[in-house]
Motif scaffolding. Sequence first.
Motif, PDB file in Angstrom:
ATOM      1  N   THR A 148       6.140   8.577   9.899  1.00  0.00           N
ATOM      2  CA  THR A 148       6.215   8.071   8.518  1.00  0.00           C
ATOM      3  C   THR A 148       6.117   9.173   7.467  1.00  0.00           C
ATOM      4  OG1 THR A 148       3.813   7.722   8.434  1.00  0.00           O
ATOM      5  CG2 THR A 148       5.177   5.866   9.178  1.00  0.00           C
ATOM      6  N   LYS A 149       5.992  10.442   7.918  1.00  0.00           N
ATOM      7  CA  LYS A 149       5.740  11.610   7.076  1.00  0.00           C
ATOM      8  C   LYS A 149       4.294  11.673   6.595  1.00  0.00           C
ATOM      9  CE  LYS A 149      10.486  12.168   5.431  1.00  0.00           C
ATOM     10  NZ  LYS A 149      11.370  12.349   4.278  1.00  0.00           N
ATOM     11  N   GLU A 153       1.909   6.647  -0.234  1.00  0.00           N
ATOM     12  CA  GLU A 153       1.127   5.918   0.760  1.00  0.00           C
ATOM     13  C   GLU A 153       0.043   5.133   0.045  1.00  0.00           C
ATOM     14  OE1 GLU A 153      -1.429   6.907   4.787  1.00  0.00           O
ATOM     15  OE2 GLU A 153      -1.841   8.037   2.968  1.00  0.00           O
ATOM     16  N   LYS A 154      -0.079   3.853   0.406  1.00  0.00           N
ATOM     17  CA  LYS A 154      -1.122   3.001  -0.148  1.00  0.00           C
ATOM     18  C   LYS A 154      -1.832   2.291   0.988  1.00  0.00           C
ATOM     19  CE  LYS A 154      -3.596   0.765  -3.157  1.00  0.00           C
ATOM     20  NZ  LYS A 154      -4.636   1.483  -3.935  1.00  0.00           N
ATOM     21  N   GLN A 155      -3.172   2.359   0.988  1.00  0.00           N
ATOM     22  CA  GLN A 155      -3.965   1.714   2.036  1.00  0.00           C
ATOM     23  C   GLN A 155      -4.918   0.715   1.402  1.00  0.00           C
ATOM     24  OE1 GLN A 155      -5.695   4.338   4.914  1.00  0.00           O
ATOM     25  NE2 GLN A 155      -7.163   2.841   5.669  1.00  0.00           N
ATOM     26  N   TRP A 156      -5.044  -0.448   2.054  1.00  0.00           N
ATOM     27  CA  TRP A 156      -5.958  -1.470   1.583  1.00  0.00           C
ATOM     28  C   TRP A 156      -7.232  -1.491   2.417  1.00  0.00           C
ATOM     29  CZ3 TRP A 156      -0.669  -2.147   1.317  1.00  0.00           C
ATOM     30  CH2 TRP A 156      -0.165  -2.404   0.042  1.00  0.00           C
ATOM     31  N   LYS A 202      -1.423  -0.446   5.709  1.00  0.00           N
ATOM     32  CA  LYS A 202      -0.862   0.697   4.995  1.00  0.00           C
ATOM     33  C   LYS A 202       0.576   0.395   4.567  1.00  0.00           C
ATOM     34  CE  LYS A 202      -3.616   4.127   7.549  1.00  0.00           C
ATOM     35  NZ  LYS A 202      -3.570   5.301   8.454  1.00  0.00           N
ATOM     36  N   PHE A 203       0.913   0.868   3.391  1.00  0.00           N
ATOM     37  CA  PHE A 203       2.245   0.661   2.834  1.00  0.00           C
ATOM     38  C   PHE A 203       2.814   2.030   2.481  1.00  0.00           C
ATOM     39  CE2 PHE A 203       4.886  -0.728  -0.976  1.00  0.00           C
ATOM     40  CZ  PHE A 203       5.929  -1.213  -0.186  1.00  0.00           C
ATOM     41  N   PHE A 204       3.960   2.366   3.096  1.00  0.00           N
ATOM     42  CA  PHE A 204       4.630   3.630   2.828  1.00  0.00           C
ATOM     43  C   PHE A 204       5.962   3.330   2.138  1.00  0.00           C
ATOM     44  CE2 PHE A 204       2.523   3.668   6.988  1.00  0.00           C
ATOM     45  CZ  PHE A 204       1.575   4.677   6.824  1.00  0.00           C
ATOM     46  N   TYR A 205       6.294   4.099   1.132  1.00  0.00           N
ATOM     47  CA  TYR A 205       7.600   3.928   0.511  1.00  0.00           C
ATOM     48  C   TYR A 205       8.024   5.242  -0.131  1.00  0.00           C
ATOM     49  CZ  TYR A 205       4.850   3.164  -3.799  1.00  0.00           C
ATOM     50  OH  TYR A 205       3.978   3.289  -4.854  1.00  0.00           O
ATOM     51  N   GLY A 206       9.341   5.373  -0.350  1.00  0.00           N
ATOM     52  CA  GLY A 206       9.811   6.643  -0.890  1.00  0.00           C
ATOM     53  C   GLY A 206      11.252   6.615  -1.345  1.00  0.00           C
ATOM     54  N   TYR A 259      13.429   3.711   0.741  1.00  0.00           N
ATOM     55  CA  TYR A 259      12.952   3.241   2.034  1.00  0.00           C
ATOM     56  C   TYR A 259      11.494   2.825   1.941  1.00  0.00           C
ATOM     57  CZ  TYR A 259      11.681   8.215   2.016  1.00  0.00           C
ATOM     58  OH  TYR A 259      11.233   9.462   1.656  1.00  0.00           O
ATOM     59  N   THR A 260      11.094   1.975   2.882  1.00  0.00           N
ATOM     60  CA  THR A 260       9.718   1.492   2.904  1.00  0.00           C
ATOM     61  C   THR A 260       9.310   1.157   4.331  1.00  0.00           C
ATOM     62  OG1 THR A 260       8.204  -0.186   2.023  1.00  0.00           O
ATOM     63  CG2 THR A 260      10.445  -0.885   2.510  1.00  0.00           C
ATOM     64  N   SER A 261       8.022   1.253   4.584  1.00  0.00           N
ATOM     65  CA  SER A 261       7.465   0.907   5.893  1.00  0.00           C
ATOM     66  C   SER A 261       6.083   0.310   5.681  1.00  0.00           C
ATOM     67  CB  SER A 261       7.388   2.147   6.784  1.00  0.00           C
ATOM     68  OG  SER A 261       6.883   1.824   8.063  1.00  0.00           O
TER      69      SER A 261
END
Length: 803
Positions: free
Chosen positions: A107-108, A436-439, A444-448, A489-491
Amino acid sequence: MIRFSLLVLIYTFAISSSSQTVQVRDTHTHQPLELVNIFSQSEQINTITNMKGQSDLQSFVNINDITFRLIGYETVTYSYNDLKNKGFKVLMEQIELSLDEVVVSATKWKQGRRETPAKISVLKPKEVNFLNPQTAADFIEMTGDVYIQKSQMGGGSPMIRGFATNRVLIAVDGVRMNNAIFRSGNIQNIISLDPFATNRAEVIFGPSSVIYGSDAIGGVMGFYSFDPIVSHEDKSILKANALTRYSSANNEKTGHFDFNLGFNKLASFTSISYSDYGDLKMGKNGPDEYLRPQYVERINNEDLIVNNNEPILQVPSAYNQLNLMQKFKYIPNEKWKFNYGFHYSSSSNIPRYDRLIMTDDDGKLLYGDWYYGPQQWLMNNINIKHSASNNFFDHLQIIAAHQYFEESRHNRKIHKENIKRRTEKVNAFSTNIDFEKQWKDGDKFFYGLEFIGNKVGSQGIEENLINNDTNPAASRYPDGSTWLSAAVYTSYLKHVNTKTNLQAGLRYNFVYLNADFDNSFYDFDFKDITINTGALTGSLGIIHTPSENWQLSSSLSTGFRAPNIDDVGKVFDSEPGAVVVPNPNLKPEYAINAEIGAAVVVVKKWKIDFAAYYTHLTNAMVRRDYQLNDHDSIMYDEEFSRVQAIQNAAKAFVYGIQAGIEYKWKSGLSASSRFNYQKGEEELDDGSFAPLRHAAPWFGTTHLSYEKNKVRVDLNAQYNGEVAYKNMPDSEIGKAYLYAKDANGNPYSPGWTTINFKAQYAFSQSTIVTAGVDNITDERYKTYSSGIAAPGRNYIVSLKLSL
């Protein structure tokens, strides 16, 4: 007196406060370890380390169970007094056999293995120092899961799960190396990377287009160079390493030097490597078809055919290479981190050995010259990381880079005076912005966002070697071509429960291509090609951990490859008697992959992993017969050649398994083995299926090692299955001169096994000697599809000095 007592009290309090700040580092690299979880089960309190590897222990005073835990490292527990006696400095050791290894490429961002369904192989500096790879291609081969093809000694084309060249992606420090002229034929750009400057390498298997975009169909090879080490203290850090190495099979002479200078907030890392390789000797025991009985030498402006007194010597194959790297790191505070990197690589001329051994129908050598000019690669990149918890992200990373590529081809038929010289230059710009965002529940939410631009320069000339007169010649590509890509993109990683994680991703990619053609040399029925296209890719995977020592995974993922300038615009001789011409009607090819995997660690001694996969490729861009202005053949480089073009003319599939087993004894003994099997086929024009060109034969490696105190030894076997004539792709049968002959006189690729031995002794922490013998039985062999034979018996010795 009161003022003096107050000052003493303040000073004492300051010392006491500073002593409660713990510093956590890696045992071997001494790099600070971020996000180490520090907790006490008895008191139910916890904290984590910052990017400097530091954390305040004020709330842990006098506690007897302070535990330090980080994915991929051995968990350790100390009392507060223990830490005080250690000066509040903690060193953590990486786990040898574990399912909790940290990976970055998926996810980088740093993740645990339990958070990604993809199969990933990791190589670390310890292996580089011991196994001593000559090039980055040899380095990545050490995973035991990547197959390497070589057309010449100065080369190395990775094959991953039946795909290769522009269907696999190379990334360096998060920057994609693939450019607009990466071709479907074997490529050697990977050798521009320096193994001595590489801290670790990760290989993601299967489509990874959600994160990496076009080309990531077979997999992604992520190389991460050494970062400068910041001291994080008042005193500075100076570390230096020097290494020299000699290999007998190609008379290799290599020298390397690097040094790190680190201050409290600023650090620098410099690396310099130079290698000189002589002509390569093959083994003495094997097919006679691989021998080099004659070669061409130009003397007094005449081509002379010279009898080779040592037919196992592959003349010419020698070359040399220089690698430079300079990196700077600046950490102004805990929220910001700045990295700048400069990479430069340049080779000498590299003989294209597979073309130089070609003969005509009478068995006479065809070429007087065929070599690649100096292969140059330069990259400037800046990496900015920001940590700040808010509603949108916890971590932000921006990577901006410029790369410059230069390569050239020089070829001349024997006894001809004119040589064709074609030079390509690519300027590649890229920007990635990742979040990167973590709750609190661990999700975890990754986007770019990603932006890429390539500008291609291509020139051709014809030079007379007698009088040096030059005339314009057709270039390989349309000069001034552009290739642009933009993506979002998002993951998302969902912790379903304590044992199950779900990961899903989505990407939309837009690609624009423009090429203007000069019809001075060819009568094309078009003047330019413009392609506007897009691709939507996705991934879905589940990771289930029944227990601490078990991991099960399954996934569906898609990948794509958009047409690039090489697909659309090149004119070149793909094989004797065939010429590839432009095709303005290409569309992206698309892959879907299904995969299951399992891994288990048994009593911390055994580790077993297994993955099975199936990949289906549609709209596959393949080389097929074509017509140019209603003609199926044209004159090209003074030879009447049939016309071909890259077309969306096929579908293909690959399926296979990857398996491995490791065992470690307390005595220091260990054993491991890896095995890969893949089968691939592509559809032909008549609807039948034929073997896929880049589906390698089964291959594997087995190691028996011993490591204790100052000594490390390794005995290993590398092995490779046969590709019989009936299983050879038509494109390979057309290059029969590369292969051995079976009992019926047909070309085939024999199986082979080599036995190899390495030993290392550390005289001190600063002096390490490594020696070994590769291919002990002196086998004469080629890896499948290779033009040059592998080294014969090869004695290797290196000396490393550290400061």
